[in-house]
Design an enzyme around this catalytic site. Structure first.
Site, PDB file in Angstrom:
ATOM      1  N   GLU A  16      -3.341   4.175   0.151  1.00  0.00           N
ATOM      2  CA  GLU A  16      -2.034   3.492   0.281  1.00  0.00           C
ATOM      3  C   GLU A  16      -1.459   3.698   1.670  1.00  0.00           C
ATOM      4  OE1 GLU A  16       0.657   4.511  -2.894  1.00  0.00           O
ATOM      5  OE2 GLU A  16      -0.934   4.622  -4.377  1.00  0.00           O
ATOM      6  N   GLU A  53      -0.647  10.772  -9.354  1.00  0.00           N
ATOM      7  CA  GLU A  53       0.510  11.659  -9.115  1.00  0.00           C
ATOM      8  C   GLU A  53       0.827  12.617 -10.263  1.00  0.00           C
ATOM      9  OE1 GLU A  53       3.644   8.880  -8.159  1.00  0.00           O
ATOM     10  OE2 GLU A  53       2.789   8.434  -6.202  1.00  0.00           O
TER      11      GLU A  53
END
Ligand code: GLA
Length: 399
Positions: free
Chosen positions: A309, A191
């Protein structure tokens, strides 16, 4: 009479619902169904990995797991602050102070042993992230409240951390796993790209000590250089992010991947697309077509893709098992169309972000709403949901 009839009706509904519940080990095995296409994984918190049901049944469905939290820096450091130090020679030849006999890897080693016992491999998540990393790691004298260190010092600390973790894993594998990998891939950086990137500034700035110190992408490039230096060559190095199919973010991540690939001593093998999505209101702009386009954009750079995820929530609508089954099928059709083969790079595998709905990070209603989110394939008691059959429907349709 009417009362008795409705009692029977109620009982009937109760019995048919109960009969519809299938224990996860009586459902078709996901691992088997997908065996020739790609790996199947689940995020598992520590306590679940110790659960007897999981120890005995996980590898019926799964090739691998991702520790939900326990391999993040906060956990690896076990919320301790270092107190003794030793010298570390940075790549610039200078000597830097790094923690001594720290972190203590007993916790990590126990988790690798538990994964081995459960018969699954692991994805490592995560080495470099702005979140869930202690603030002291970035500060002078390793103390909260002090100034952020400079780039050179941070390079040495990052190299030391990556080296320590990867060498510990390798030593564990040599000692306990005949030198074979237990961790086959690492999210090296998580991220680091902004949600609203521009050509000039595409990195996440908010809340990122990494960005505050470097103010450019060199920390990301260096993370992939250090990971390449210390990871065995068969360990896959991954850049992981969410929202990868927003057009601007997709482009920004592509640029980053190109820059990593252009660095001679860095290595990146795959992009991890987190894929936290919901039905009807996909948290992916443009729907599935754009999502598939984003996958193909990454593949065009010569890297593979891992779905890291995945959870597919009912979002703001009440949960509807059949609708979720259909949506899971559509996603998996996209994954299968773009799977990796001997001839071409592609999707290597899919990890679901959890096993049971009730333990999902998004289960609880938010913002005063009463709607529970049930994004996964199994629910309390390890019962199978229609969602699992959606995943199976997709693979059946190409056989
Ligand atoms: C991100 C992170 C995961 C996890 C989820 C929320 O996707 O990569 O590690 O923290 O958020 O559970």
């Amino acid at each position: 009479m009417k009362k008795i009839l409705s009692l029977f009706l109620l009982l009937g509904i109760f019995i048919s619902n109960a009969a519809a519940q299938i224990d996860w080990l009586d459902a078709p095995s996901l691992k088997e169904a997908y065996g020739e296409y790609f790996y199947i994984g689940f995020a598992t918190p520590d306590r679940m990995l110790k659960n007897r049901m999981v120890q005995n049944g996980l590898n019926y469905h799964a090739d691998c797991i991702t520790m939900e939290n326990e391999f993040k820096p906060d956990f690896i450091f076990a919320w301790q602050t270092p107190t003794t130090y030793t010298d570390f020679t940075g790549e610039d030849g200078n000597t830097y102070k790094v923690p001594k006999n720290f972190p203590n890897f007993n916790g990590m080693n126990e988790l690798m042993a538990n994964a081995k016992k459960a018969g699954v491999k692991m994805r490592g998540h995560v080495l470099v992230w702005h979140s869930q990393t202690p603030d002291w790691f970035f500060r002078e004298d390793y103390r909260k409240g002090k100034a952020l260190v400079d780039k050179d010092t941070m390079n040495a600390r990052m190299e030391w951390y990556i080296k320590s973790v990867l060498e510990n894993v390798k030593a564990w594998e040599d000692k306990n796993n005949d030198g074979e990998r237990i961790i086959f891939a690492w999210d090296v950086v998580n991220e680091a790209v902004s949600d609203n990137p521009t050509l000039k500034q595409y990195l996440r700035t908010n809340g990122s000590n990494w960005y505050s110190i470097y103010k450019d992408e060199s920390f990301i490039i260096n993370a992939f250089r250090y990971a390449n230096k210390y990871a065995p060559k068969d360990v896959l190095l991954v850049y992981n992010d969410y929202g990868c199919s927003s057009i601007a973010k997709n482009k920004a991540i592509m640029k980053l991947v190109e820059n990593i690939k252009a660095t001679p001593d860095a290595r990146i093998d795959a992009v991890g697309m987190q894929t936290h999505v919901s039905i009807g209101n996909p948290r992916i702009s443009g729907g599935l077509g754009t999502f598939e386009g984003a996958i193909q954009n990454f593949l065009s750079l010569g890297v593979d893709v891992q779905i890291t995820e995945m959870d597919l929530s009912n979002g703001d609508s009440p949960y509807d098992g059949e609708a979720q089954r259909g949506a899971y099928k559509e996603y998996f059709e996209v994954f299968l169309r773009n799977r990796k083969t001997a001839e071409k790079n592609g999707i290597m595998g899919v990890t679901f972000w959890g096993l049971l709905d009730e333990q999902s990070w998004i289960y609880k209603p938010n913002n005063g709403s009463k709607i529970y989110h049930k994004p996964l394939l199994f629910e309390a008691g390890f019962e199978t949901k229609p969602a699992l059959f959606g995943v199976i429907d997709a693979v059946e349709s190409i056989k």
